[in-house]
Design a protein around this motif. Structure first.
Motif, PDB file in Angstrom:
ATOM      1  N   TRP A 123      31.985 -42.916   0.780  1.00 19.41           N
ATOM      2  CA  TRP A 123      32.102 -42.461   2.161  1.00 19.41           C
ATOM      3  C   TRP A 123      33.090 -43.332   2.925  1.00 19.41           C
ATOM      4  CZ3 TRP A 123      29.801 -37.956   2.514  1.00 19.41           C
ATOM      5  CH2 TRP A 123      28.684 -37.691   1.720  1.00 19.41           C
TER       6      TRP A 123
ATOM      7  N   GLN B 112      33.117 -35.110   6.027  1.00 19.03           N
ATOM      8  CA  GLN B 112      33.193 -35.577   4.642  1.00 19.03           C
ATOM      9  C   GLN B 112      32.059 -34.949   3.831  1.00 19.03           C
ATOM     10  OE1 GLN B 112      33.494 -39.924   4.312  1.00 19.03           O
ATOM     11  NE2 GLN B 112      34.209 -40.018   6.433  1.00 19.03           N
TER      12      GLN B 112
ATOM     13  N   ALA C 261      37.379 -35.327   2.208  1.00 20.08           N
ATOM     14  CA  ALA C 261      37.347 -34.681   3.516  1.00 20.08           C
ATOM     15  C   ALA C 261      37.382 -33.166   3.339  1.00 20.08           C
ATOM     16  CB  ALA C 261      38.522 -35.147   4.365  1.00 20.08           C
TER      17      ALA C 261
END
Length: 272
Positions: free
Chosen positions: A100, A227, A259
């Motif tokens: 992330w 995301q 993304a």
């Protein structure tokens, strides 16, 4: 391109029952330690004599200082991992993949949206945001599950309520359930969404991620600020075998987190 390295022996330091088919186990190095993991990255965990599967890190530091992984028993190898007990040994290699992007979330509201066991790779994000509240805006945690019996980390979710906007919803209620019923997108109104300052992090079944990302975009969140963590058949984890290919991407190397402006056109192609 990375090469495949042999797994290192890790010992099970603790085991926690999450649901009737899901457990979290903490692993500590038996000898040499792997490099540090980031939220969203995964390890390849080898159950000796059975096989190897990719498992996301669900906490970067457990009670004994080790990595925590959460496994649902769905196949031969994951069932073997589910049956681990304290003191057992497994092989671990990693870290692998792109995690992330918490840098993109810095200074923004972080909206974590999980479906089912998709909360496992997102839990380190919640920990990171709560550990550094000054680096982020508000935190929202929206969780969906098939039934109340399938909810993981129930006690911890409750503990987040004082520090974040938390919503929980199930597809099918069971006797004694007094919470929300429906799909996780129904919880979006719980969070006072400010599109220009929101970074959304989404993980769960693919159809859930597509619908959630579209709902966020329809509310004004830019696609590059959404995301998603994508799942394909990861076998080597180093970009060699091609089993996890999604169009031009090898998700073990270029993902699993990407993304949505990159993911959306690929997920729209049924053959991929």
């Amino acid at each position: 391109m990375s090469t495949v390295t042999p797994p290192l022996p890790y010992r099970v330091a603790s085991v926690k029952e999450e649901t009737t088919d899901t457990r979290s186990f903490e692993l500590v190095p038996a000898r040499r330690e792997l490099p540090p993991f980031s939220p969203g990255q995964f390890a390849m965990i080898y159950a000796f004599g059975v096989g190897e599967v990719p498992v996301s890190v669900s906490a970067l530091r457990g009670p004994h200082g080790g990595l925590v992984h959460t496994v649902r028993a769905v196949g031969a190898t994951s069932t073997a991992l589910y049956r681990l007990r304290e003191g057992d040994t497994v092989g671990v290699r990693g870290p692998y993949g792109v995690g992330w992007d918490l840098t993109a979330a810095a200074g923004h509201d972080a909206l974590v949206i999980a479906g089912g066991i998709g909360l496992a790779p997102l839990r380190p994000v919640v920990h990171a945001v709560l550990d550094r509240p000054a680096a982020h805006g508000r935190l929202g945690v929206l969780v969906g599950a098939r039934t109340p019996a399938d909810l993981i980390y129930r006690e911890q979710i409750e503990s987040w309520r004082g520090q974040a906007t938390v919503g929980v919803i199930v597809d099918r209620p069971l006797p004694g359930w007094h919470g929300e019923v429906g799909v996780v997108t129904a919880l979006l109104d719980r969070f006072d969404l400010l599109p220009d300052r929101t970074c959304a992090l989404v993980c769960g079944p693919e159809v859930m991620m597509r619908r959630t990302a579209r709902a966020l975009i329809d509310r004004g969140v830019p696609p590059h600020r959404v995301q998603v963590s994508l799942e394909r058949n990861m076998r080597c984890a180093t970009g060699h075998c091609g089993h996890c290919q999604l169009g031009p991407l090898l998700l073990c190397r270029d993902g699993p987190v990407i993304a949505y402006d990159r993911a959306e056109p690929l997920l729209a192609v049924r053959e991929l």
